[in-house]
Design an enzyme around this catalytic site. Structure first.
Site, PDB file in Angstrom:
ATOM      1  N   ASP A 194      45.844  39.966  48.055  1.00  0.00           N
ATOM      2  CA  ASP A 194      45.980  38.733  47.266  1.00  0.00           C
ATOM      3  C   ASP A 194      46.747  39.029  45.974  1.00  0.00           C
ATOM      4  O   ASP A 194      47.015  38.126  45.177  1.00  0.00           O
ATOM      5  CB  ASP A 194      44.628  38.051  47.012  1.00  0.00           C
ATOM      6  CG  ASP A 194      43.668  38.891  46.209  1.00  0.00           C
ATOM      7  OD1 ASP A 194      43.973  40.077  45.944  1.00  0.00           O
ATOM      8  OD2 ASP A 194      42.591  38.372  45.835  1.00  0.00           O
ATOM      9  N   SER A 195      47.160  40.290  45.804  1.00  0.00           N
ATOM     10  CA  SER A 195      48.104  40.633  44.728  1.00  0.00           C
ATOM     11  C   SER A 195      49.390  39.826  44.892  1.00  0.00           C
ATOM     12  O   SER A 195      50.198  39.752  43.976  1.00  0.00           O
ATOM     13  CB  SER A 195      48.417  42.137  44.749  1.00  0.00           C
ATOM     14  OG  SER A 195      48.773  42.565  46.044  1.00  0.00           O
ATOM     15  N   ASP A 221      43.490  40.217  52.773  1.00  0.00           N
ATOM     16  CA  ASP A 221      42.498  39.934  51.728  1.00  0.00           C
ATOM     17  C   ASP A 221      41.891  38.553  51.884  1.00  0.00           C
ATOM     18  O   ASP A 221      42.604  37.588  52.185  1.00  0.00           O
ATOM     19  CB  ASP A 221      43.181  39.982  50.352  1.00  0.00           C
ATOM     20  CG  ASP A 221      42.934  41.287  49.624  1.00  0.00           C
ATOM     21  OD1 ASP A 221      42.028  42.039  50.018  1.00  0.00           O
ATOM     22  OD2 ASP A 221      43.665  41.544  48.649  1.00  0.00           O
ATOM     23  N   LYS A 269      39.463  42.049  54.040  1.00  0.00           N
ATOM     24  CA  LYS A 269      38.913  42.775  52.891  1.00  0.00           C
ATOM     25  C   LYS A 269      38.345  41.782  51.896  1.00  0.00           C
ATOM     26  O   LYS A 269      38.952  40.738  51.649  1.00  0.00           O
ATOM     27  CB  LYS A 269      39.997  43.622  52.232  1.00  0.00           C
ATOM     28  CG  LYS A 269      39.553  44.287  50.926  1.00  0.00           C
ATOM     29  CD  LYS A 269      40.495  45.367  50.470  1.00  0.00           C
ATOM     30  CE  LYS A 269      41.672  44.910  49.662  1.00  0.00           C
ATOM     31  NZ  LYS A 269      41.347  44.171  48.426  1.00  0.00           N
ATOM     32  N   GLU A 315      36.150  41.534  47.966  1.00  0.00           N
ATOM     33  CA  GLU A 315      35.775  42.265  46.758  1.00  0.00           C
ATOM     34  C   GLU A 315      34.279  42.153  46.470  1.00  0.00           C
ATOM     35  O   GLU A 315      33.706  41.059  46.581  1.00  0.00           O
ATOM     36  CB  GLU A 315      36.555  41.711  45.546  1.00  0.00           C
ATOM     37  CG  GLU A 315      38.059  41.936  45.648  1.00  0.00           C
ATOM     38  CD  GLU A 315      38.807  41.471  44.400  1.00  0.00           C
ATOM     39  OE1 GLU A 315      38.162  41.143  43.375  1.00  0.00           O
ATOM     40  OE2 GLU A 315      40.048  41.434  44.463  1.00  0.00           O
ATOM     41  N   GLU A 333      39.056  50.890  43.618  1.00  0.00           N
ATOM     42  CA  GLU A 333      40.162  50.648  42.680  1.00  0.00           C
ATOM     43  C   GLU A 333      39.776  51.048  41.258  1.00  0.00           C
ATOM     44  O   GLU A 333      38.718  50.621  40.748  1.00  0.00           O
ATOM     45  CB  GLU A 333      40.553  49.150  42.727  1.00  0.00           C
ATOM     46  CG  GLU A 333      41.691  48.825  41.759  1.00  0.00           C
ATOM     47  CD  GLU A 333      42.338  47.458  41.994  1.00  0.00           C
ATOM     48  OE1 GLU A 333      41.974  46.758  42.964  1.00  0.00           O
ATOM     49  OE2 GLU A 333      43.216  47.100  41.186  1.00  0.00           O
TER      50      GLU A 333
HETATM   51  O1  KIV Z   1      45.464  42.673  46.458  1.00  0.00           O
HETATM   52  C1  KIV Z   1      45.783  43.865  46.558  1.00  0.00           C
HETATM   53  O2  KIV Z   1      46.955  44.243  46.634  1.00  0.00           O
HETATM   54  C2  KIV Z   1      44.699  44.848  46.587  1.00  0.00           C
HETATM   55  C3  KIV Z   1      45.064  46.272  46.318  1.00  0.00           C
HETATM   56  C4  KIV Z   1      45.337  46.444  44.883  1.00  0.00           C
HETATM   57  C5  KIV Z   1      44.040  47.211  46.803  1.00  0.00           C
HETATM   58  O3  KIV Z   1      43.578  44.502  46.767  1.00  0.00           O
END
Ligand code: KIV
Length: 271
Positions: free
Chosen positions: A54-55, A93, A122, A124, A189
Site C-alpha cells: 500500500d506504499s 497488502d 499482508k 499490519e 519494519e
Molecule cells: O507497503 C509497503 O510497501 C510495505 C513494505 C514497506 C514492507 O508494506
C-alpha cells in the site's frame, strides 16, 4: 514453439518454497511492485517475492501516507502485477480499515486473491483473531510488525520501533502469536537489527526485514526508493542501487545478489 515450452516449465513459487528457503538458509529477496512492466522485469531478474504494497499510495498516487489507498486500488495494482509475473510469489497488502473485523477482512482478502491474483495477503499489526479467521478460510497471511505505517496518525512520525525493552518484548510476543494464529510469513519494519535477528531465530516462519538488519530470512525494499525515483526522501535503511548501475535491470539484479549473499543491508542501513 520452444518459447511456449520454456514458459510452461516456469511455475510460480509457493508458500512451501519460501518455507523451504528458510529451512535451507537461503535468503528470500523481495521488492515492491505495482505495475506489469516492473513486475515482468523484477520477475526476469529472479526476485523471489513481489509485494504489492500500500506504499503505492505514496510512490504511485503521491499521497503523504498510505491511508487513502482503497481495496479497489489494491485489486487493480495486484492484477497488473500478477498478470505479468511467471515465477515470483505475489503478496498484496490489505489497506487501511480493510480488515477491521474478520468477516470484512475475509471479503477484502478474497477480492485480492480472486480478482487480483494474489497468493497471500499482508496486514499490519497483531490482529490474531483476523489472521486465524483468514487462515481457516484458506487465505495465506503475512503479518507485519515493528513500524506500522497505517498507524502514522497515532505514531506522529515514522520512527524505529522496539528500542525500549518493553516494546521489544511486545513485538517478540506478537510475532509468536501471529505464527501461532497461522501466519506463513512476517515482515518486520524498522526495528533494531538485534531484535530482528532474535525474532528470525525464534520463529519457524520466514521473517522478511525492511530496516531490520541483515539477519532476517529475507529483505524487502520499496522499488522507487532503491531506484531513487521516489518523490519523497529515501529512508536511511534503503539504498540507491541505481548509483552503480547502468540499467534498471542491473540495479534490481545488484539488489537481488546483495540480498542472496547477505551483503545488504549493511550496518549503515540498520538500526
Ligand atoms: O507497503 C509497503 O510497501 C510495505 C513494505 C514497506 C514492507 O508494506
Amino acid at each position: 514453439m520452444s518459447y511456449m515450452t520454456h514458459q510452461s516449465t516456469i511455475k510460480p513459487l509457493s508458500v512451501n518454497d519460501l518455507a523451504l528457503m528458510k529451512q535451507q538458509g537461503e535468503k528470500i529477496s523481495c521488492l515492491t511492485a505495482y505495475d506489469a512492466s516492473f513486475s515482468a522485469l523484477i520477475d526476469k531478474v529472479g526476485i523471489d517475492v513481489m509485494l504489492v504494497g500500500d506504499s503505492l499510495g505514496m510512490v504511485i498516487q503521491g499521497h503523504d501516507t498510505t491511508l487513502p489507498v482503497t481495496i479497489s486500488n489494491m485489486v487493480y495494482h495486484t492484477r497488473c502485477v500478477s498478470q505479468a509475473r511467471r515465477r515470483a510469489f505475489v503478496i498484496a497488502d490489505m489497506p487501511f480499515m480493510s480488515y477491521c473485523t474478520p468477516v470484512i477482512a475475509a471479503k477484502n482478502a478474497a477480492k485480492l486473491m480472486q480478482q487480483g491474483g494474489a497468493q497471500m495477503i499482508k496486514l499490519e499489526g497483531s490482529h490474531v483473531e483476523v489472521v486465524s479467521f483468514l487462515v481457516n478460510q484458506g487465505i495465506p497471511v503475512c503479518g507485519h510488525l515493528g513500524l506500522l505505517p497505517q498507524k502514522i496518525n497515532q505514531l506522529g512520525r515514522y520512527k524505529v520501533q522496539g528500542r525500549e525493552s518493553t516494546e521489544a518484548v511486545q513485538i517478540i510476543d506478537d510475532a509468536h502469536q501471529l505464527q501461532q494464529a497461522g501466519a506463513s510469513l512476517l515482515v518486520l519494519e524498522c526495528v533494531p537489527a538485534d531484535l530482528a535477528r532474535e525474532i528470525s531465530m525464534q520463529l519457524r516462519i520466514p521473517v522478511i526485514g525492511i530496516g531490520a538488519g541483515v539477519n532476517c530470512d529475507g529483505q524487502v525494499l520499496v522499488l522507487h526508493d532503491m531506484l531513487d525515483i521516489g518523490i519523497l526522501k529515501r529512508p536511511r535503511f534503503s539504498k540507491n542501487f541505481m548509483q552503480e548501475a547502468t540499467t534498471i535491470e542491473s540495479a534490481i539484479d545488484a539488489y537481488h545478489q546483495a540480498v542472496k549473499q547477505s551483503r545488504f543491508p549493511t550496518t549503515e542501513h540498520s538500526f
